[in-house]
Design a protein around this motif. Sequence first.
Motif, PDB file in Angstrom:
ATOM      1  N   GLN A  10       6.742  -4.998  59.563  1.00  0.00           N
ATOM      2  CA  GLN A  10       5.285  -4.874  59.702  1.00  0.00           C
ATOM      3  C   GLN A  10       4.827  -3.598  59.010  1.00  0.00           C
ATOM      4  OE1 GLN A  10       4.867  -4.985  64.023  1.00  0.00           O
ATOM      5  NE2 GLN A  10       4.112  -7.073  63.896  1.00  0.00           N
ATOM      6  N   VAL A  11       3.726  -3.689  58.287  1.00  0.00           N
ATOM      7  CA  VAL A  11       3.143  -2.524  57.631  1.00  0.00           C
ATOM      8  C   VAL A  11       1.651  -2.508  57.932  1.00  0.00           C
ATOM      9  CG1 VAL A  11       2.630  -1.406  55.431  1.00  0.00           C
ATOM     10  CG2 VAL A  11       4.861  -2.484  55.791  1.00  0.00           C
ATOM     11  N   PRO A  12       1.229  -1.616  58.837  1.00  0.00           N
ATOM     12  CA  PRO A  12      -0.209  -1.445  59.085  1.00  0.00           C
ATOM     13  C   PRO A  12      -0.757  -0.384  58.144  1.00  0.00           C
ATOM     14  CG  PRO A  12       1.062  -0.283  60.748  1.00  0.00           C
ATOM     15  CD  PRO A  12       2.044  -0.857  59.772  1.00  0.00           C
ATOM     16  N   ALA A  17      -6.403   2.241  51.248  1.00  0.00           N
ATOM     17  CA  ALA A  17      -5.202   3.063  51.142  1.00  0.00           C
ATOM     18  C   ALA A  17      -4.182   2.349  50.260  1.00  0.00           C
ATOM     19  CB  ALA A  17      -4.618   3.324  52.519  1.00  0.00           C
ATOM     20  N   PRO A  18      -3.239   3.090  49.669  1.00  0.00           N
ATOM     21  CA  PRO A  18      -2.162   2.452  48.901  1.00  0.00           C
ATOM     22  C   PRO A  18      -1.110   1.873  49.837  1.00  0.00           C
ATOM     23  CG  PRO A  18      -1.854   4.816  48.931  1.00  0.00           C
ATOM     24  CD  PRO A  18      -3.154   4.557  49.638  1.00  0.00           C
ATOM     25  N   VAL A  19      -0.359   0.914  49.332  1.00  0.00           N
ATOM     26  CA  VAL A  19       0.689   0.304  50.142  1.00  0.00           C
ATOM     27  C   VAL A  19       1.898  -0.037  49.272  1.00  0.00           C
ATOM     28  CG1 VAL A  19      -0.051  -2.112  49.839  1.00  0.00           C
ATOM     29  CG2 VAL A  19       1.139  -1.425  51.932  1.00  0.00           C
ATOM     30  N   GLU A  20       3.070   0.041  49.876  1.00  0.00           N
ATOM     31  CA  GLU A  20       4.301  -0.388  49.212  1.00  0.00           C
ATOM     32  C   GLU A  20       5.091  -1.235  50.197  1.00  0.00           C
ATOM     33  OE1 GLU A  20       7.340   1.851  46.472  1.00  0.00           O
ATOM     34  OE2 GLU A  20       7.959   2.171  48.555  1.00  0.00           O
ATOM     35  N   LEU A  76       6.945  -4.067  46.040  1.00  0.00           N
ATOM     36  CA  LEU A  76       5.571  -4.510  45.750  1.00  0.00           C
ATOM     37  C   LEU A  76       4.602  -3.392  46.100  1.00  0.00           C
ATOM     38  CD1 LEU A  76       3.768  -7.036  44.983  1.00  0.00           C
ATOM     39  CD2 LEU A  76       3.605  -7.459  47.448  1.00  0.00           C
ATOM     40  N   ARG A  77       3.658  -3.113  45.211  1.00  0.00           N
ATOM     41  CA  ARG A  77       2.720  -2.014  45.436  1.00  0.00           C
ATOM     42  C   ARG A  77       1.299  -2.445  45.124  1.00  0.00           C
ATOM     43  NH1 ARG A  77       6.832   0.381  42.201  1.00  0.00           N
ATOM     44  NH2 ARG A  77       8.206   1.738  43.414  1.00  0.00           N
ATOM     45  N   LYS A  78       0.362  -1.772  45.799  1.00  0.00           N
ATOM     46  CA  LYS A  78      -1.049  -1.917  45.445  1.00  0.00           C
ATOM     47  C   LYS A  78      -1.720  -0.586  45.708  1.00  0.00           C
ATOM     48  CE  LYS A  78      -5.052  -4.958  45.792  1.00  0.00           C
ATOM     49  NZ  LYS A  78      -5.659  -6.187  46.374  1.00  0.00           N
ATOM     50  N   PRO A  79      -2.462  -0.048  44.759  1.00  0.00           N
ATOM     51  CA  PRO A  79      -3.036   1.284  44.917  1.00  0.00           C
ATOM     52  C   PRO A  79      -4.161   1.359  45.950  1.00  0.00           C
ATOM     53  CG  PRO A  79      -3.698   0.318  42.816  1.00  0.00           C
ATOM     54  CD  PRO A  79      -2.696  -0.604  43.415  1.00  0.00           C
ATOM     55  N   SER A  80      -4.836   0.228  46.205  1.00  0.00           N
ATOM     56  CA  SER A  80      -5.949   0.244  47.145  1.00  0.00           C
ATOM     57  C   SER A  80      -6.089  -1.155  47.756  1.00  0.00           C
ATOM     58  CB  SER A  80      -7.243   0.648  46.424  1.00  0.00           C
ATOM     59  OG  SER A  80      -8.341   0.590  47.319  1.00  0.00           O
ATOM     60  N   VAL A  81      -5.802  -1.274  49.040  1.00  0.00           N
ATOM     61  CA  VAL A  81      -5.791  -2.604  49.661  1.00  0.00           C
ATOM     62  C   VAL A  81      -7.149  -2.948  50.258  1.00  0.00           C
ATOM     63  CG1 VAL A  81      -3.323  -2.626  50.133  1.00  0.00           C
ATOM     64  CG2 VAL A  81      -4.902  -1.675  51.845  1.00  0.00           C
ATOM     65  N   HIS A  82      -7.374  -4.263  50.402  1.00  0.00           N
ATOM     66  CA  HIS A  82      -8.585  -4.777  51.013  1.00  0.00           C
ATOM     67  C   HIS A  82      -8.240  -5.539  52.276  1.00  0.00           C
ATOM     68  CE1 HIS A  82     -10.717  -3.703  47.362  1.00  0.00           C
ATOM     69  NE2 HIS A  82      -9.807  -4.352  46.662  1.00  0.00           N
ATOM     70  N   VAL A 114      -4.196  -4.963  57.255  1.00  0.00           N
ATOM     71  CA  VAL A 114      -5.139  -3.999  56.716  1.00  0.00           C
ATOM     72  C   VAL A 114      -6.280  -3.813  57.707  1.00  0.00           C
ATOM     73  CG1 VAL A 114      -6.642  -3.393  54.791  1.00  0.00           C
ATOM     74  CG2 VAL A 114      -4.551  -4.715  54.379  1.00  0.00           C
ATOM     75  N   LYS A 115      -6.474  -2.596  58.132  1.00  0.00           N
ATOM     76  CA  LYS A 115      -7.494  -2.295  59.147  1.00  0.00           C
ATOM     77  C   LYS A 115      -8.680  -1.587  58.505  1.00  0.00           C
ATOM     78  CE  LYS A 115      -3.702  -1.655  62.407  1.00  0.00           C
ATOM     79  NZ  LYS A 115      -3.826  -3.007  62.977  1.00  0.00           N
TER      80      LYS A 115
END
Lengths: 116, 118
Positions: A10-12, A17-20, A76-82, A114-115
């Motif tokens: 789980q990744v909250p 914010a960025p996420v990996e 897997l990465r994303k610089p700014s999540v929605h 994503v909160k």
Amino acid sequence: AQSVTQLDSQVPVFEEAPVELRCNYSSSVSVYLFWYVQYPNQGLQLLLKYLSGSTLVESINGFEAEFNKSQTSFHLRKPSVHISDTAEYFCAVSRSIYNQGGKLIFGQGTELSVKP
Amino acid sequence: EAGVAQSPRYKIIEKRQSVAFWCNPISGHATLYWYQQILGQGPKLLIQFQNNGVVDDSQLPKDRFSAERLKGVDSTLKIQPAKLEDSAVYLCASSRWTSGSRFGYEQYFGPGTRLTVT
């Protein structure tokens, strides 16, 4: 035999914010690598894939993944999540797309939440 | 282009009962896959067909599971008798891939059938 380990179940994360999401694989032969996304009550959708060539691959919705052969990883990465990125993400490997039609070996999945 | 269709979407049965799932792949797709996804795990391939022939069924529990794709289009997966541990989502996928081809490998998944065995 191939295997896939997704290091986080789980990744909250907060919106923008960025996420990996981490993925490691094990294989004695060359593999092809995939990330699939599963939105609630929907089937799996291919997000991106690495077959050969450039080790950095991108999806149309801003995700990217980098194939690192020495570390046997495909994070897997994303610089700014929605908020809309909230879903389960699966990393998968296939030994060959010539034989057995690309049989997929999946990891356990990472739930991205994503909160606001 | 219509996607992969599966029915039913949900099924609840008691242990030792029988159940069948149906899948209609994307038109023209030669290869069809059935996966089992247990809660908290990634999908696991049960069986792979190319047209109406079996390519891989090494992880299919053949004492209780069976699958067919008689005309190389639709497929059914059957469990008889069901056990508690069969509770899972059963996913069907299809691809254009055929033997020896390096194209058409991308798999398109249906929404799945959620089976609960009580």
